[in-house]
Design a protein around this motif. Structure first.
Motif, PDB file in Angstrom:
ATOM      1  N   TRP A  26      34.939 -24.680  13.557  1.00  0.00           N
ATOM      2  CA  TRP A  26      34.083 -25.289  12.986  1.00  0.00           C
ATOM      3  C   TRP A  26      33.165 -25.229  13.761  1.00  0.00           C
ATOM      4  CZ3 TRP A  26      34.490 -25.656   8.292  1.00  0.00           C
ATOM      5  CH2 TRP A  26      35.638 -25.910   7.413  1.00  0.00           C
ATOM      6  N   SER A  27      31.725 -24.751  13.227  1.00  0.00           N
ATOM      7  CA  SER A  27      30.274 -25.132  13.399  1.00  0.00           C
ATOM      8  C   SER A  27      29.282 -25.828  12.234  1.00  0.00           C
ATOM      9  CB  SER A  27      29.460 -23.943  13.790  1.00  0.00           C
ATOM     10  OG  SER A  27      29.407 -22.536  12.974  1.00  0.00           O
ATOM     11  N   TYR A  28      28.893 -26.891  12.847  1.00  0.00           N
ATOM     12  CA  TYR A  28      27.951 -27.598  12.218  1.00  0.00           C
ATOM     13  C   TYR A  28      26.131 -27.442  12.086  1.00  0.00           C
ATOM     14  CZ  TYR A  28      32.262 -29.140  11.554  1.00  0.00           C
ATOM     15  OH  TYR A  28      33.802 -29.488  10.510  1.00  0.00           O
ATOM     16  N   GLU A  29      25.829 -27.422  11.098  1.00  0.00           N
ATOM     17  CA  GLU A  29      24.169 -27.692  11.525  1.00  0.00           C
ATOM     18  C   GLU A  29      23.858 -28.972   9.806  1.00  0.00           C
ATOM     19  OE1 GLU A  29      20.018 -25.021  10.134  1.00  0.00           O
ATOM     20  OE2 GLU A  29      21.995 -23.914  11.090  1.00  0.00           O
ATOM     21  N   TYR A  30      22.945 -29.673  11.054  1.00  0.00           N
ATOM     22  CA  TYR A  30      22.189 -31.177   9.812  1.00  0.00           C
ATOM     23  C   TYR A  30      21.026 -30.948  10.239  1.00  0.00           C
ATOM     24  CZ  TYR A  30      26.935 -32.414   9.293  1.00  0.00           C
ATOM     25  OH  TYR A  30      28.624 -32.361   9.246  1.00  0.00           O
ATOM     26  N   ARG A  31      20.429 -31.018   8.782  1.00  0.00           N
ATOM     27  CA  ARG A  31      19.137 -31.768   8.624  1.00  0.00           C
ATOM     28  C   ARG A  31      18.706 -32.630   7.542  1.00  0.00           C
ATOM     29  NH1 ARG A  31      15.698 -27.067   7.084  1.00  0.00           N
ATOM     30  NH2 ARG A  31      14.019 -27.644   7.749  1.00  0.00           N
ATOM     31  N   GLY A  32      17.857 -33.826   8.151  1.00  0.00           N
ATOM     32  CA  GLY A  32      17.410 -34.476   7.789  1.00  0.00           C
ATOM     33  C   GLY A  32      16.082 -35.460   8.084  1.00  0.00           C
ATOM     34  N   VAL A  33      15.638 -36.564   7.345  1.00  0.00           N
ATOM     35  CA  VAL A  33      14.012 -36.575   7.340  1.00  0.00           C
ATOM     36  C   VAL A  33      14.832 -38.035   8.910  1.00  0.00           C
ATOM     37  CG1 VAL A  33      12.575 -38.547   6.670  1.00  0.00           C
ATOM     38  CG2 VAL A  33      13.914 -36.694   5.241  1.00  0.00           C
ATOM     39  N   LYS A  34      13.515 -38.120   9.824  1.00  0.00           N
ATOM     40  CA  LYS A  34      13.706 -38.828  10.598  1.00  0.00           C
ATOM     41  C   LYS A  34      13.487 -40.194  10.722  1.00  0.00           C
ATOM     42  CE  LYS A  34      13.116 -36.491  14.409  1.00  0.00           C
ATOM     43  NZ  LYS A  34      12.583 -35.909  15.512  1.00  0.00           N
ATOM     44  N   GLU A  35      14.896 -40.814  11.024  1.00  0.00           N
ATOM     45  CA  GLU A  35      13.938 -42.654  10.319  1.00  0.00           C
ATOM     46  C   GLU A  35      13.861 -43.287  12.013  1.00  0.00           C
ATOM     47  OE1 GLU A  35      14.544 -45.712   7.278  1.00  0.00           O
ATOM     48  OE2 GLU A  35      15.157 -43.231   7.086  1.00  0.00           O
ATOM     49  N   SER A  36      14.733 -43.156  13.093  1.00  0.00           N
ATOM     50  CA  SER A  36      14.522 -43.566  14.146  1.00  0.00           C
ATOM     51  C   SER A  36      14.457 -43.178  15.471  1.00  0.00           C
ATOM     52  CB  SER A  36      15.148 -44.828  13.897  1.00  0.00           C
ATOM     53  OG  SER A  36      16.362 -45.422  13.755  1.00  0.00           O
ATOM     54  N   VAL A  37      14.012 -43.298  16.692  1.00  0.00           N
ATOM     55  CA  VAL A  37      14.765 -42.513  17.492  1.00  0.00           C
ATOM     56  C   VAL A  37      14.239 -43.825  18.706  1.00  0.00           C
ATOM     57  CG1 VAL A  37      13.636 -41.198  20.081  1.00  0.00           C
ATOM     58  CG2 VAL A  37      14.019 -40.406  17.214  1.00  0.00           C
ATOM     59  N   ALA A  90       6.437 -41.400   5.436  1.00  0.00           N
ATOM     60  CA  ALA A  90       6.670 -41.663   6.412  1.00  0.00           C
ATOM     61  C   ALA A  90       6.865 -40.772   7.933  1.00  0.00           C
ATOM     62  CB  ALA A  90       7.949 -42.620   6.831  1.00  0.00           C
ATOM     63  N   MET A  91       7.885 -39.738   7.544  1.00  0.00           N
ATOM     64  CA  MET A  91       7.700 -38.880   8.653  1.00  0.00           C
ATOM     65  C   MET A  91       7.229 -37.714   7.752  1.00  0.00           C
ATOM     66  SD  MET A  91       8.842 -40.046  11.323  1.00  0.00           S
ATOM     67  CE  MET A  91       9.653 -41.069  11.977  1.00  0.00           C
ATOM     68  N   GLY A  92       7.092 -37.593   6.749  1.00  0.00           N
ATOM     69  CA  GLY A  92       5.687 -36.273   5.855  1.00  0.00           C
ATOM     70  C   GLY A  92       6.527 -35.276   6.048  1.00  0.00           C
ATOM     71  N   ILE A  93       8.329 -36.140   5.453  1.00  0.00           N
ATOM     72  CA  ILE A  93       9.171 -35.285   4.754  1.00  0.00           C
ATOM     73  C   ILE A  93      10.032 -36.429   3.607  1.00  0.00           C
ATOM     74  CG2 ILE A  93      11.183 -33.739   4.399  1.00  0.00           C
ATOM     75  CD1 ILE A  93      10.785 -32.872   6.860  1.00  0.00           C
ATOM     76  N   LYS A  94       9.373 -35.842   2.373  1.00  0.00           N
ATOM     77  CA  LYS A  94      10.105 -36.542   1.204  1.00  0.00           C
ATOM     78  C   LYS A  94      11.608 -37.333   1.809  1.00  0.00           C
ATOM     79  CE  LYS A  94       8.712 -38.255  -2.879  1.00  0.00           C
ATOM     80  NZ  LYS A  94       8.030 -37.558  -4.473  1.00  0.00           N
ATOM     81  N   THR A  95      11.966 -35.899   1.208  1.00  0.00           N
ATOM     82  CA  THR A  95      13.622 -35.173   1.195  1.00  0.00           C
ATOM     83  C   THR A  95      13.882 -33.941   1.345  1.00  0.00           C
ATOM     84  OG1 THR A  95      15.879 -35.673   0.010  1.00  0.00           O
ATOM     85  CG2 THR A  95      13.676 -34.742  -1.554  1.00  0.00           C
ATOM     86  N   PHE A  96      15.391 -33.817   0.803  1.00  0.00           N
ATOM     87  CA  PHE A  96      15.567 -32.200   0.940  1.00  0.00           C
ATOM     88  C   PHE A  96      15.826 -31.848  -0.447  1.00  0.00           C
ATOM     89  CE2 PHE A  96      15.571 -32.790   5.312  1.00  0.00           C
ATOM     90  CZ  PHE A  96      14.949 -31.858   6.168  1.00  0.00           C
ATOM     91  N   THR A  97      15.905 -30.998  -0.810  1.00  0.00           N
ATOM     92  CA  THR A  97      15.998 -29.944  -2.104  1.00  0.00           C
ATOM     93  C   THR A  97      17.633 -29.549  -1.049  1.00  0.00           C
ATOM     94  OG1 THR A  97      15.104 -27.387  -2.129  1.00  0.00           O
ATOM     95  CG2 THR A  97      14.284 -29.702  -4.023  1.00  0.00           C
ATOM     96  N   PHE A  98      18.572 -28.625  -2.164  1.00  0.00           N
ATOM     97  CA  PHE A  98      19.848 -28.527  -1.581  1.00  0.00           C
ATOM     98  C   PHE A  98      19.885 -27.537  -2.368  1.00  0.00           C
ATOM     99  CE2 PHE A  98      24.792 -29.271  -2.026  1.00  0.00           C
ATOM    100  CZ  PHE A  98      24.673 -28.758  -0.342  1.00  0.00           C
TER     101      PHE A  98
END
Length: 187
Positions: A26-37, A90-98
């Motif tokens: 299996w291989s996975y790739e995730y994207r999201g809006v950065k919340e915190s570091v 907050a991070m320049g991206i509201k959400t993602f379309t899928f």
């Protein structure tokens, strides 16, 4: 110390590949809006898995009415994510379309036309069931099931004197059941 990044609205794509006599990968790739570091301590109490990955053998492979030899199979979930950019977020991206466009590619041993006619199914846009098992140990065995796969393309390949049909297929959902293109069951 390690850097921990937390995302919201995280989604991604997965790909699965397997070949005869070998374990699936299996291989996975995730994207999201950065919340915190944040900076965190490294996890110290890790228990490693002792089971080996299931191997593709004794698979009871079926594609339509074809009960034959599978050399390899690759499944791409086809999840495409597009950022909805917003300067007010907050991070320049509201959400993602899928969008989901799954694909399956596999190599099957060519047989006589009277046994199974890949070209006839391809040209007729026939929908074929795909069914096989991965692994042999109960609780560590999986069944892959795709109720309706349509052949999009077929190429022929000679490998060490054996003839193979390299198929590219689109799994389609059952009528009225979104996201039912394929299932992975733990047995």
């Amino acid at each position: 110390k390690v850097i921990r990044k937390i995302m919201r609205s995280a989604r991604g794509n997965a790909q699965f590949s397997v070949a005869a006599g070998k374990p699936g990968k299996w291989s996975y790739e995730y994207r999201g809006v950065k919340e915190s570091v944040t900076e965190e301590n490294i996890i110290s109490a890790i228990t490693w898995e002792t089971n080996l990955a299931p191997i593709l053998q004794n698979a009871n492979f079926l594609f339509g009415t074809y009960v034959g030899q599978l050399m390899d199979l690759n499944l791409d979930f086809g999840n495409k994510l597009t950022p909805d950019e917003d300067a007010n977020a907050a991070m320049g991206i509201k959400t993602f379309t899928f969008i989901r466009e799954p694909k399956i590619e596999m190599s099957l041993r060519l047989v006589s036309l009277s046994t199974f006619n890949f070209d006839a199914d391809w040209f007729a846009a026939a929908k074929n069931k795909l069914d096989f098992t991965l692994g042999t140990t109960e609780g560590h065995k999986f069944r892959f099931y795709g109720p309706k796969l349509q052949i999009d393309n077929k190429e022929e390949e000679d490998k060490d004197g054996f003839q193979w049909a390299k198929l590219s297929c689109t799994p389609t959902a059952l009528l009225g059941l979104p996201n039912s293109e394929f299932s992975l069951l733990v047995l």
